[in-house]
Design a protein around this motif. Structure first.
Motif, short mmCIF file in Angstrom:
data_model
loop_
_atom_site.label_atom_id
_atom_site.label_comp_id
_atom_site.label_asym_id
_atom_site.label_seq_id
_atom_site.Cartn_x
_atom_site.Cartn_y
_atom_site.Cartn_z
N ASP A 179 90.07 -9.48 63.21
CA ASP A 179 88.51 -9.50 62.69
C ASP A 179 88.07 -8.31 62.73
N ASP A 180 86.79 -8.15 62.09
CA ASP A 180 86.08 -6.85 61.83
C ASP A 180 84.85 -6.93 62.70
N ALA A 181 84.82 -7.46 63.91
CA ALA A 181 83.81 -7.40 64.63
C ALA A 181 83.59 -5.96 65.17
N PRO A 182 82.25 -5.34 65.49
CA PRO A 182 82.12 -4.04 65.67
C PRO A 182 82.34 -3.86 67.25
N GLN A 183 82.08 -4.50 68.04
CA GLN A 183 82.56 -4.39 69.36
C GLN A 183 83.15 -5.61 70.00
N PRO A 184 84.44 -5.78 70.31
CA PRO A 184 84.90 -6.77 70.92
C PRO A 184 84.00 -7.09 72.38
N GLU A 185 84.04 -8.37 72.72
CA GLU A 185 83.28 -8.71 73.78
C GLU A 185 84.14 -9.07 74.94
N VAL A 186 85.57 -9.08 74.66
CA VAL A 186 86.70 -9.71 75.64
C VAL A 186 87.36 -8.32 76.09
N PRO A 187 88.09 -8.32 77.46
CA PRO A 187 88.85 -7.51 77.86
C PRO A 187 90.15 -7.46 77.06
N PRO A 188 91.21 -6.60 77.35
CA PRO A 188 92.49 -6.50 76.79
C PRO A 188 93.29 -7.79 77.51
N ALA A 189 94.24 -8.33 76.88
CA ALA A 189 95.07 -9.62 77.17
C ALA A 189 95.41 -9.31 78.70
N GLY A 190 95.95 -8.21 79.19
CA GLY A 190 96.11 -8.01 80.55
C GLY A 190 95.26 -8.20 81.72
N ASP A 191 93.91 -8.33 81.23
CA ASP A 191 92.92 -8.22 82.06
C ASP A 191 92.08 -9.62 82.04
N SER A 192 92.39 -10.46 80.94
CA SER A 192 91.63 -11.55 80.71
C SER A 192 92.00 -12.60 81.82
N SER A 193 91.20 -13.42 82.09
CA SER A 193 91.39 -14.45 83.03
C SER A 193 91.42 -15.80 82.39
N GLY A 194 91.36 -15.85 81.08
CA GLY A 194 91.53 -17.32 80.32
C GLY A 194 92.87 -17.51 80.08
N TYR A 195 92.95 -18.86 79.54
CA TYR A 195 94.40 -19.28 79.45
C TYR A 195 94.71 -19.21 77.96
N GLY A 196 93.87 -19.00 76.98
CA GLY A 196 94.25 -18.73 75.61
C GLY A 196 95.36 -17.89 75.18
N LEU A 197 95.32 -16.56 75.57
CA LEU A 197 96.40 -15.68 75.66
C LEU A 197 97.61 -16.05 76.29
N VAL A 198 97.27 -16.72 77.39
CA VAL A 198 98.54 -17.00 78.28
C VAL A 198 99.54 -18.19 77.41
N GLY A 199 98.73 -19.03 76.76
CA GLY A 199 99.48 -19.98 76.10
C GLY A 199 100.14 -19.75 74.89
N MET A 200 99.49 -18.66 74.13
CA MET A 200 99.97 -18.06 72.95
C MET A 200 101.35 -17.19 73.20
N ARG A 201 101.15 -16.45 74.62
CA ARG A 201 102.52 -15.82 74.98
C ARG A 201 103.53 -16.69 75.30
N GLU A 202 103.08 -17.90 75.95
CA GLU A 202 104.10 -18.88 76.33
C GLU A 202 104.75 -19.55 74.99
N ARG A 203 104.09 -19.63 73.98
CA ARG A 203 104.74 -20.26 72.73
C ARG A 203 105.48 -19.16 72.19
N ILE A 204 105.29 -18.14 72.20
CA ILE A 204 106.29 -17.04 71.31
C ILE A 204 107.31 -16.82 72.43
N ASP A 205 107.42 -16.72 73.77
CA ASP A 205 108.09 -16.41 74.42
C ASP A 205 109.39 -17.58 74.27
N LEU A 206 108.79 -18.72 74.10
CA LEU A 206 109.84 -20.07 73.69
C LEU A 206 110.66 -19.87 72.64
N LEU A 207 110.03 -18.94 71.77
CA LEU A 207 110.82 -18.80 70.50
C LEU A 207 111.59 -17.49 70.48
N GLY A 208 111.57 -16.92 71.53
CA GLY A 208 112.25 -15.61 71.78
C GLY A 208 111.93 -14.31 71.11
#
Length: 567
Positions: free
Chosen positions: A512-541
């Motif tokens: 996206d082209d938002a001027p300033q992202p409002e979320v921290p990087p993935a490693g610092d996120s406390s939500g489950y969205g990025l975690v779920g995406m990473r789990e899906r890709i890990d299952l696919l190798g």
């Protein structure tokens, strides 16, 4: 006839073992094997009866009666070491198996006639082969031999009929009023029951006649009752061990010092079938019972055996037999401990597998809830906030926002019904869900309902894509758009690109082209969205990255191989 193959194999094993006993006992006193050839025609008749019961039974009856008549005429009969008068042990077992096959496969008048013919042929064989024995009597008396022979024949007949009825009930699916636990016990314990019946027959045919018919009836009752305790042992090993110990103690105390029941055998103070049943009970005690209760049952059995040995004794000497009993006790306890360890390992494996399956299901449900339902709910919240901001200045825009809220709410309810259905046994959670087999159509339908930034699709999909891969791509795009709505409201455009690189990997990139992202990087996120995406890709190798772009916006990139190397 699904039972035909296992029954044939089981009969071959039993007949082979019993025939080996006859051969070994015969070779102990003879140098030729003439008597050992006598049961072979009967074995052939039994195998024929498995496919043609009437022909096999008729041939067996002809051989028993006609062959015995020829033996009588030529003045020769098999030298029976263990068996009824004139009949070898293997012939008795084969005869019982023939009756079982006939009862299993035949019906009505044919069944009654064939069983009667086999019984008559067996009786004729005994009389023809033993006539010389009855005339000379050796050191036996006829009044003691005849009852024992009749009792052995009755045991063979009853055992064959019971086995045949059991096979018939199993094949017809009839339970006969048995509970599921009883049917499971019968299926598990029938090999032990069959082996104990063979040992009972061996004990009866190797007894030294020292009493009348009542003596053998008492001995048979002791052996059958103890065998029943062993077969029922897994249900309550302590109870049946105490009952078996009491039976042997009563038999030893009742006949001492005449030794009529438990001293019929010259080589053991107790029947072999009783000793085998006690070994099985000790194994069940160690395997199933609590340690303290198992100790009570083992002490009861050992006490009964020791008391019998002290009261009756054995020709080989009391000390020698005590040592033999100790060895058999150790073997039985070790066998029970081995199976107890196997049961524990199996239970742990099952628990681990169940826990893993439950965890995988929970993760799949969590991903679906977050990626699907949360996506629609986020759209509702964003549209409601936008409607509130423009309601006074632009009522038309507010009405359009309400339409989007209604549509997103309907989609959320549909997604919830899909998940509830999967939990109730419909489509499995994490399976097709709302995705179809056409990934491009799913992506275009998904982006068409996005409120806010313009979505630019650049799709170069492969001709075929595994369903789980397409589903994961759709969910990652869905979650990325949800995050744009949450955290990048100033974004004007969202670029979604999918292509196949030179390494035969599917590469997904959402920017996206938002001027300033409002979320921290993935490693610092406390939500489950990025975690779920990473789990899906890990299952696919594959590999997954998410973070701020070089100049602005947020970048989600995932790649996974389209083909996996087979080991």
């Amino acid at each position: 006839m699904e039972l035909l193959v296992p029954v044939r194999r089981w009969l071959a094993g039993v007949l082979g073992a019993v025939y080996l006993v006859d051969v070994v006992l015969y070779l102990a006193d003879h140098t030729d094997l003439s008597s050992a050839l006598v049961p072979l025609p009967l074995f052939g008749c039994l195998m024929l009866a498995l496919s043609r019961p009437l022909s096999g039974a008729a041939a067996a009856a002809v051989w028993l009666a006609g062959g015995s008549a020829v033996m009588h005429e030529v003045g020769w009969a098999p030298d029976v070491r263990v068996g009824a008068s004139g009949l070898l042990l293997s012939e008795l077992v084969a005869g019982g198996a023939l009756i079982a096959v006939v009862v299993w496969r035949c019906r009505g008048a044919a069944l009654a006639g064939v069983v009667a013919a086999l019984t008559a042929a067996g009786a004729a064989a005994v009389v023809l082969r033993s006539s010389d024995l009855f005339s000379s009597m050796y050191y036996y008396r006829v009044e003691r031999i005849v009852p024992l022979t009749g009792l052995i024949g009755l045991v063979v007949l009853i055992a064959g009929c019971v086995a045949g009825l059991a096979l018939r009930a199993h094949e017809e699916g009839a339970s006969g009023g048995m509970s599921p636990e009883s049917r499971a016990l019968a299926r598990r314990q029938w090999p032990l029951a069959g082996a104990l019946l063979v040992f009972v027959l061996l004990d009866l045919t190797s007894s030294s006649p020292s009493g009348g018919l009542s003596t053998y009836v008492l001995e048979l009752a002791l052996m059958l009752a103890t065998g029943a305790c062993a077969v029922l042992g897994p249900r309550n090993p302590v109870r049946y061990a105490v009952v078996a110990a009491g039976l042997l103690t009563a038999a030893a105390m009742l006949v001492h010092p005449t030794y009529q029941v438990v001293a019929l055998h010259s080589f053991l103070p107790v029947p072999t079938s009783v000793a085998v049943a006690h070994m099985a009970l000790v194994s069940y005690l160690v395997r199933y019972a609590d340690r303290r209760l198992a100790a009570v049952g083992v002490v009861a059995i050992v006490g009964a055996d020791v008391l019998t040995i002290l009261l009756v004794g054995a020709d080989g000497g009391t000390t020698d037999f005590l040592l033999l009993s100790g060895f058999l006790l150790v073997v039985s306890a070790a066998t029970g401990q081995y199976f107890r360890s196997r049961d524990r390992e199996r239970a742990q494996s099952v628990r681990a597998a169940v826990t893993g399956a439950q965890q995988a299901e929970r993760l799949a449900l969590a991903r679906e809830l977050h990626d699907v339902v949360a996506h629609h709910v986020t759209g509702i919240v964003v549209a409601a906030q936008a409607a509130r901001l423009v309601a006074e200045r632009n009522p038309t825009a507010a009405a359009q926002a309400l339409d989007r809220i209604e549509h997103a709410g309907t989609e959320a309810l549909t997604a919830m019904r899909t998940l509830v259905g999967s939990m109730r046994g419909a489509a499995v959670a994490g399976a097709e869900g709302q995705a179809t087999m056409d990934l491009e159509s799913d992506l275009r339908a998904l982006t068409a309902n996005v409120a806010g930034p313009i979505v630019d699709l650049d799709l170069a999909l492969p001709p075929t894509l595994p369903p789980e891969a397409g589903r994961s791509v759709l969910r990652i795009v869905q979650e990325s758009l949800t995050n744009v709505g949450k955290h990048a409201r100033d974004a004007m455009t969202v670029h979604i690109g999918i292509r196949v690189n030179d390494a035969d990997e599917l590469v997904l990139r959402v920017v996206d082209d938002a001027p300033q992202p409002e979320v921290p990087p993935a490693g610092d996120s406390s939500g489950y969205g990025l975690v779920g995406m990473r789990e899906r890709i890990d299952l696919l190798g594959g590999r997954f990255t998410a973070g701020p772009g070089e100049r602005a916006g947020w970048v989600v990139e995932a790649a996974f191989p389209l083909r996996r190397d087979e080991p």
